[in-house]
Design a protein around this motif. Structure first.
Motif, PDB file in Angstrom:
ATOM      1  N   PHE A  18      27.423  17.802 -37.929  1.00  0.00           N
ATOM      2  CA  PHE A  18      28.016  17.612 -39.132  1.00  0.00           C
ATOM      3  C   PHE A  18      27.027  16.626 -39.184  1.00  0.00           C
ATOM      4  O   PHE A  18      26.952  15.915 -38.922  1.00  0.00           O
ATOM      5  CB  PHE A  18      28.831  17.296 -40.193  1.00  0.00           C
ATOM      6  CG  PHE A  18      29.005  16.548 -41.127  1.00  0.00           C
ATOM      7  CD1 PHE A  18      28.987  17.703 -42.385  1.00  0.00           C
ATOM      8  CD2 PHE A  18      28.341  15.342 -41.696  1.00  0.00           C
ATOM      9  CE1 PHE A  18      28.627  17.765 -43.736  1.00  0.00           C
ATOM     10  CE2 PHE A  18      28.407  15.128 -43.030  1.00  0.00           C
ATOM     11  CZ  PHE A  18      27.471  16.294 -43.990  1.00  0.00           C
ATOM     12  N   HIS A  20      24.816  15.661 -42.715  1.00  0.00           N
ATOM     13  CA  HIS A  20      25.266  15.262 -43.902  1.00  0.00           C
ATOM     14  C   HIS A  20      23.584  15.773 -44.707  1.00  0.00           C
ATOM     15  O   HIS A  20      22.900  15.649 -44.290  1.00  0.00           O
ATOM     16  CB  HIS A  20      24.941  13.579 -44.760  1.00  0.00           C
ATOM     17  CG  HIS A  20      25.336  13.228 -45.809  1.00  0.00           C
ATOM     18  ND1 HIS A  20      24.500  13.533 -47.091  1.00  0.00           N
ATOM     19  CD2 HIS A  20      26.705  13.286 -46.418  1.00  0.00           C
ATOM     20  CE1 HIS A  20      25.332  13.772 -48.583  1.00  0.00           C
ATOM     21  NE2 HIS A  20      26.205  12.846 -48.422  1.00  0.00           N
ATOM     22  N   TYR A  36      28.319  13.653 -35.946  1.00  0.00           N
ATOM     23  CA  TYR A  36      28.132  12.825 -37.321  1.00  0.00           C
ATOM     24  C   TYR A  36      27.328  12.396 -37.932  1.00  0.00           C
ATOM     25  O   TYR A  36      27.171  11.236 -37.116  1.00  0.00           O
ATOM     26  CB  TYR A  36      29.862  12.130 -38.016  1.00  0.00           C
ATOM     27  CG  TYR A  36      29.709  12.146 -39.230  1.00  0.00           C
ATOM     28  CD1 TYR A  36      29.687  12.600 -40.193  1.00  0.00           C
ATOM     29  CD2 TYR A  36      29.069  10.475 -39.318  1.00  0.00           C
ATOM     30  CE1 TYR A  36      30.118  12.090 -41.703  1.00  0.00           C
ATOM     31  CE2 TYR A  36      28.827  10.108 -40.725  1.00  0.00           C
ATOM     32  CZ  TYR A  36      29.653  10.342 -41.825  1.00  0.00           C
ATOM     33  OH  TYR A  36      29.684  10.439 -43.083  1.00  0.00           O
ATOM     34  N   ASP A  60      25.278   5.757 -41.773  1.00  0.00           N
ATOM     35  CA  ASP A  60      24.764   6.003 -42.808  1.00  0.00           C
ATOM     36  C   ASP A  60      23.024   5.073 -42.992  1.00  0.00           C
ATOM     37  O   ASP A  60      23.654   3.993 -42.294  1.00  0.00           O
ATOM     38  CB  ASP A  60      25.411   5.253 -44.097  1.00  0.00           C
ATOM     39  CG  ASP A  60      26.700   5.811 -44.562  1.00  0.00           C
ATOM     40  OD1 ASP A  60      27.295   6.845 -43.891  1.00  0.00           O
ATOM     41  OD2 ASP A  60      26.977   6.005 -45.833  1.00  0.00           O
ATOM     42  N   LEU A 162      35.888  12.986 -39.214  1.00  0.00           N
ATOM     43  CA  LEU A 162      34.896  12.964 -39.939  1.00  0.00           C
ATOM     44  C   LEU A 162      34.433  14.235 -39.897  1.00  0.00           C
ATOM     45  O   LEU A 162      34.268  15.064 -40.885  1.00  0.00           O
ATOM     46  CB  LEU A 162      34.656  11.548 -40.510  1.00  0.00           C
ATOM     47  CG  LEU A 162      33.604  11.569 -41.856  1.00  0.00           C
ATOM     48  CD1 LEU A 162      34.697  11.813 -43.381  1.00  0.00           C
ATOM     49  CD2 LEU A 162      33.300  10.629 -41.972  1.00  0.00           C
ATOM     50  N   CYS A 166      34.095  17.012 -42.315  1.00  0.00           N
ATOM     51  CA  CYS A 166      32.948  16.939 -43.489  1.00  0.00           C
ATOM     52  C   CYS A 166      32.894  18.790 -43.676  1.00  0.00           C
ATOM     53  O   CYS A 166      32.074  19.305 -45.028  1.00  0.00           O
ATOM     54  CB  CYS A 166      31.895  16.316 -43.179  1.00  0.00           C
ATOM     55  SG  CYS A 166      32.054  15.179 -44.424  1.00  0.00           S
ATOM     56  N   SER A 168      34.662  21.864 -43.409  1.00  0.00           N
ATOM     57  CA  SER A 168      34.899  22.110 -43.701  1.00  0.00           C
ATOM     58  C   SER A 168      35.158  22.458 -45.347  1.00  0.00           C
ATOM     59  O   SER A 168      35.904  23.176 -46.179  1.00  0.00           O
ATOM     60  CB  SER A 168      36.701  22.247 -42.427  1.00  0.00           C
ATOM     61  OG  SER A 168      37.054  21.177 -43.313  1.00  0.00           O
ATOM     62  N   THR A 169      34.877  20.531 -45.616  1.00  0.00           N
ATOM     63  CA  THR A 169      35.250  20.270 -47.268  1.00  0.00           C
ATOM     64  C   THR A 169      34.624  19.495 -48.028  1.00  0.00           C
ATOM     65  O   THR A 169      34.548  19.755 -49.242  1.00  0.00           O
ATOM     66  CB  THR A 169      36.929  19.457 -47.117  1.00  0.00           C
ATOM     67  OG1 THR A 169      36.282  17.651 -46.706  1.00  0.00           O
ATOM     68  CG2 THR A 169      38.074  19.816 -46.661  1.00  0.00           C
ATOM     69  N   LEU A 170      33.812  19.186 -47.561  1.00  0.00           N
ATOM     70  CA  LEU A 170      32.794  18.256 -48.820  1.00  0.00           C
ATOM     71  C   LEU A 170      31.950  18.801 -48.615  1.00  0.00           C
ATOM     72  O   LEU A 170      30.544  20.587 -48.880  1.00  0.00           O
ATOM     73  CB  LEU A 170      31.422  17.516 -47.202  1.00  0.00           C
ATOM     74  CG  LEU A 170      30.561  16.495 -48.278  1.00  0.00           C
ATOM     75  CD1 LEU A 170      31.401  16.253 -48.724  1.00  0.00           C
ATOM     76  CD2 LEU A 170      28.904  16.320 -47.108  1.00  0.00           C
ATOM     77  N   ARG A 171      31.865  19.359 -50.040  1.00  0.00           N
ATOM     78  CA  ARG A 171      30.821  19.907 -51.218  1.00  0.00           C
ATOM     79  C   ARG A 171      30.196  18.859 -52.533  1.00  0.00           C
ATOM     80  O   ARG A 171      31.018  18.814 -52.681  1.00  0.00           O
ATOM     81  CB  ARG A 171      32.364  21.153 -52.247  1.00  0.00           C
ATOM     82  CG  ARG A 171      32.245  21.593 -51.230  1.00  0.00           C
ATOM     83  CD  ARG A 171      31.860  23.052 -50.362  1.00  0.00           C
ATOM     84  NE  ARG A 171      32.426  23.998 -49.157  1.00  0.00           N
ATOM     85  CZ  ARG A 171      33.027  23.596 -48.298  1.00  0.00           C
ATOM     86  NH1 ARG A 171      31.511  22.730 -47.553  1.00  0.00           N
ATOM     87  NH2 ARG A 171      32.755  24.787 -47.368  1.00  0.00           N
ATOM     88  N   GLU A 172      29.012  20.288 -52.443  1.00  0.00           N
ATOM     89  CA  GLU A 172      28.307  18.903 -53.668  1.00  0.00           C
ATOM     90  C   GLU A 172      29.353  19.365 -54.900  1.00  0.00           C
ATOM     91  O   GLU A 172      29.295  20.488 -55.594  1.00  0.00           O
ATOM     92  CB  GLU A 172      27.592  19.080 -54.153  1.00  0.00           C
ATOM     93  CG  GLU A 172      26.430  18.451 -54.836  1.00  0.00           C
ATOM     94  CD  GLU A 172      24.895  18.695 -55.197  1.00  0.00           C
ATOM     95  OE1 GLU A 172      24.383  18.141 -55.884  1.00  0.00           O
ATOM     96  OE2 GLU A 172      24.241  19.478 -54.658  1.00  0.00           O
ATOM     97  N   TRP A 182      35.343  15.214 -61.328  1.00  0.00           N
ATOM     98  CA  TRP A 182      35.283  14.367 -61.008  1.00  0.00           C
ATOM     99  C   TRP A 182      35.336  13.084 -62.122  1.00  0.00           C
ATOM    100  O   TRP A 182      35.000  11.811 -61.588  1.00  0.00           O
ATOM    101  CB  TRP A 182      33.445  14.077 -60.764  1.00  0.00           C
ATOM    102  CG  TRP A 182      31.831  15.244 -61.598  1.00  0.00           C
ATOM    103  CD1 TRP A 182      32.956  16.286 -62.311  1.00  0.00           C
ATOM    104  CD2 TRP A 182      31.503  14.006 -63.025  1.00  0.00           C
ATOM    105  NE1 TRP A 182      31.196  16.494 -63.419  1.00  0.00           N
ATOM    106  CE2 TRP A 182      30.767  15.148 -64.033  1.00  0.00           C
ATOM    107  CE3 TRP A 182      31.545  12.723 -62.633  1.00  0.00           C
ATOM    108  CZ2 TRP A 182      30.314  14.324 -64.545  1.00  0.00           C
ATOM    109  CZ3 TRP A 182      30.436  12.460 -63.826  1.00  0.00           C
ATOM    110  CH2 TRP A 182      29.932  13.244 -64.634  1.00  0.00           C
TER     111      TRP A 182
END
Length: 187
Positions: A18, A20, A36, A60, A162, A166, A168-172, A182
């Motif tokens: 993944f 970012h 990650y 990060d 994580l 991410c 499978s589920t992280l979406r903007e 939101w």
């Protein structure tokens, strides 16, 4: 996510890693499975080669870079904390680099070693396996306890999980898209 070819070198990223969307990957870079890579990480293989081994994480605001014709390598299960800089170094298996630490050219971080937050590992220094190092410049503080070694493995496993979550589920979420879910957290 910005991924760039540079001088004919295209990053190779395993499909199970993944990255970012706010991270940047440039040039001669290989990111293996289960990794990650966090927001605002900069992985620049413009002067040399960078390899990030299976199941590693680069959190990060980290910077990975290397000098001309050199190599920077993170062995499997390496864990690079927020804001750290790794420049032309070799991290052996299962290492942890603390937040805002700096690891310089040709340093070798021994297997299962931990570099404390804000430490400075000078060029060419070999950190012994299974030790905690800290300070500016870094020095050996003590051997790690078994519970600390287990905790490091568990922390790295959480970042491996994580990466899967991410992918499978992280979406903007777009403001103004009609979906105002939101806003529910602040209401």
């Amino acid at each position: 996510m910005p991924i760039y070819e540079f001088q004919g070198n295209t990053p190779h990223i395993d499909s199970t890693a993944f990255i970012h969307p706010l991270a940047s990957v440039i040039g001669d870079v290989r990111i293996e499975g289960g990794c990650y890579i966090g927001p605002f990480a900069s992985i620049r293989g413009d002067f040399g080669t960078i390899v990030i081994g299976e199941g590693s994480n680069v959190q990060d605001n980290c910077s990975l870079h290397v000098g001309h014709g050199r190599r920077c390598e993170l062995a499997p299960a390496s864990h690079v904390g927020h804001g750290a800089v790794v420049h032309g170094a070799f991290l052996q298996r299962n290492t942890l680099i603390g937040m805002n630490a700096v690891i310089m050219d040709d340093a070798v971080i021994g297997e299962s070693a931990i570099v404390a937050a804000c430490a400075f590992v000078k060029s060419g220094w070999e950190v012994p396996s299974g030790c905690l190092v800290a300070g500016i410049p870094a020095r050996v503080v003590r051997p790690l306890e078994q519970d600390e070694l287990r905790g490091k493995v568990e922390a790295t496993r959480k970042y491996q999980d994580l990466a899967v979550a991410c992918l499978s589920t992280l979406r903007e979420v777009k403001n103004g898209s009609g979906d105002q879910s939101w806003k529910k957290l602040s209401a």
